[in-house]
Design a protein around this motif. Structure first.
Motif, short mmCIF file in Angstrom:
data_model
loop_
_atom_site.label_atom_id
_atom_site.label_comp_id
_atom_site.label_asym_id
_atom_site.label_seq_id
_atom_site.Cartn_x
_atom_site.Cartn_y
_atom_site.Cartn_z
N ASP A 69 35.96 6.90 77.87
CA ASP A 69 37.11 7.19 77.01
C ASP A 69 37.66 5.93 76.34
O ASP A 69 37.94 5.93 75.14
CB ASP A 69 38.23 7.87 77.80
N ASP A 70 37.83 4.85 77.09
CA ASP A 70 38.37 3.61 76.52
C ASP A 70 37.48 3.05 75.42
O ASP A 70 37.96 2.53 74.42
CB ASP A 70 38.57 2.55 77.60
N MET A 71 36.17 3.17 75.60
CA MET A 71 35.25 2.67 74.58
C MET A 71 35.37 3.52 73.30
O MET A 71 35.42 2.99 72.20
CB MET A 71 33.82 2.67 75.08
N TYR A 72 35.43 4.83 73.47
CA TYR A 72 35.49 5.71 72.31
C TYR A 72 36.80 5.58 71.53
O TYR A 72 36.82 5.67 70.32
CB TYR A 72 35.30 7.17 72.72
N ASN A 73 37.93 5.36 72.23
CA ASN A 73 39.20 5.26 71.51
C ASN A 73 39.59 3.83 71.17
O ASN A 73 40.68 3.58 70.68
CB ASN A 73 40.32 6.00 72.26
N GLY A 74 38.71 2.87 71.45
CA GLY A 74 38.92 1.49 71.01
C GLY A 74 39.83 0.65 71.89
O GLY A 74 40.27 -0.41 71.48
N VAL A 95 20.73 2.63 82.65
CA VAL A 95 20.62 4.06 82.98
C VAL A 95 19.15 4.47 83.02
O VAL A 95 18.28 3.75 82.55
CB VAL A 95 21.39 4.94 81.96
N ASP A 96 18.92 5.66 83.56
CA ASP A 96 17.56 6.20 83.52
C ASP A 96 17.36 6.99 82.24
O ASP A 96 18.25 7.08 81.39
CB ASP A 96 17.27 7.03 84.77
N GLY A 97 16.20 7.59 82.08
CA GLY A 97 15.84 8.25 80.82
C GLY A 97 16.59 9.52 80.51
O GLY A 97 16.48 10.05 79.41
N MET A 98 17.40 10.06 81.45
CA MET A 98 18.10 11.32 81.24
C MET A 98 19.31 11.20 80.32
O MET A 98 19.78 12.19 79.78
CB MET A 98 18.59 11.88 82.59
N TYR A 99 19.85 10.00 80.15
CA TYR A 99 21.09 9.84 79.40
C TYR A 99 20.85 9.90 77.90
O TYR A 99 19.77 9.60 77.40
CB TYR A 99 21.79 8.53 79.79
N LEU A 100 21.91 10.27 77.18
CA LEU A 100 21.86 10.37 75.73
C LEU A 100 21.69 8.99 75.10
O LEU A 100 21.99 7.98 75.72
CB LEU A 100 23.15 11.00 75.22
N GLU A 101 21.26 8.98 73.85
CA GLU A 101 21.18 7.73 73.10
C GLU A 101 22.60 7.28 72.79
O GLU A 101 23.36 8.00 72.14
CB GLU A 101 20.39 7.93 71.80
N CYS A 102 22.97 6.13 73.26
CA CYS A 102 24.30 5.58 73.04
C CYS A 102 24.17 4.07 73.08
O CYS A 102 23.36 3.53 73.84
CB CYS A 102 25.25 6.08 74.12
N ALA A 103 24.97 3.39 72.28
CA ALA A 103 24.88 1.93 72.20
C ALA A 103 25.18 1.25 73.53
O ALA A 103 24.72 0.14 73.78
CB ALA A 103 25.82 1.41 71.13
N CYS A 104 25.93 1.91 74.40
CA CYS A 104 26.30 1.28 75.67
C CYS A 104 25.30 1.57 76.78
O CYS A 104 25.44 1.05 77.88
CB CYS A 104 27.69 1.70 76.08
N PHE A 105 24.27 2.39 76.53
CA PHE A 105 23.27 2.71 77.54
C PHE A 105 21.95 2.01 77.23
O PHE A 105 21.45 2.10 76.11
CB PHE A 105 23.00 4.22 77.60
N VAL A 106 21.41 1.34 78.22
CA VAL A 106 20.10 0.69 78.07
C VAL A 106 19.15 1.38 79.04
O VAL A 106 19.32 1.31 80.26
CB VAL A 106 20.17 -0.82 78.36
N LYS A 107 18.17 2.06 78.47
CA LYS A 107 17.17 2.78 79.27
C LYS A 107 15.95 1.89 79.49
O LYS A 107 15.69 0.98 78.71
CB LYS A 107 16.72 4.05 78.55
N SER A 108 15.20 2.21 80.50
CA SER A 108 13.96 1.49 80.76
C SER A 108 12.92 1.90 79.71
O SER A 108 12.93 3.02 79.21
CB SER A 108 13.45 1.85 82.15
#
Length: 132
Positions: A69-74, A95-108
Motif C-alpha cells: 500500500d505505501d509503495m502504491y500511494n507514494g 519472489v518465486d515465479g508465481m508472483y505478478l510482474e511488478c517493478a518491486c518483485f525480482v523473480k529467478s
C-alpha cells in the motif's frame, strides 16, 4: 533488497471441528491457513499476514494485504539506489515465479543462457532460502 517474500501453508493444529472442512484443502489432509512472510537475510520476519487457505494464494493475497500500500500511494520510505547508472526509487523483494510482474518483485531466471545469468540465479535462490 528489502526481503524475500513467500507464502506457505501453516498447519492449524487447534482448528475447531466446526471449521475443519472450511480450512482443509484437497492437497492437504489437515486444516491450514496461508502465511505470507517477508524475511530478511538475518532471519528477521518483517511482515506476516495470515489468511484462509481456501481463498488465498501467492497472487491474490497481495490484494488484501497492506504490504504494498505505501509503495502504491507514494508514502513508502525512500530506499533509492543506483545500478549501472540507473536510479531506482524503491527497494525490491525476491519472489518465486508465481508472483505478478511488478517493478518491486525480482523473480529467478527460468532458463539462464550464460555463465553470469546462471551465477545470478544461484545467488538469488540462496538468498530466497531464508524465507523457504
Amino acid at each position: 533488497m528489502l526481503e524475500s517474500l513467500d507464502c506457505l501453508h501453516w498447519t492449524w493444529g487447534c482448528c475447531p471441528n466446526a471449521h475443519k472442512g472450511q480450512y482443509t484443502q484437497g492437497n492437504h489432509g489437515y486444516p491450514t491457513v496461508i502465511l505470507k512472510a517477508l524475511v530478511s537475510y538475518e532471519m528477521w520476519i518483517w511482515h506476516a499476514f495470515f489468511g484462509s487457505a481456501s481463498s488465498l494464494n501467492d497472487i491474490n493475497d497481495l490484494n488484501i494485504s497492506p504490504l504494498l500500500d505505501d509503495m502504491y500511494n507514494g508514502t513508502a520510505p525512500d530506499s533509492s539506489f543506483q545500478v549501472a547508472g540507473t536510479l531506482y526509487r524503491n527497494g525490491y523483494y525476491l519472489v518465486d515465479g508465481m508472483y505478478l510482474e511488478c517493478a518491486c518483485f525480482v523473480k529467478s531466471l527460468s532458463f539462464p543462457n550464460d555463465r553470469n545469468r546462471l551465477k545470478f540465479k544461484r545467488a538469488q535462490e540462496r538468498a530466497r532460502n531464508d524465507v523457504e
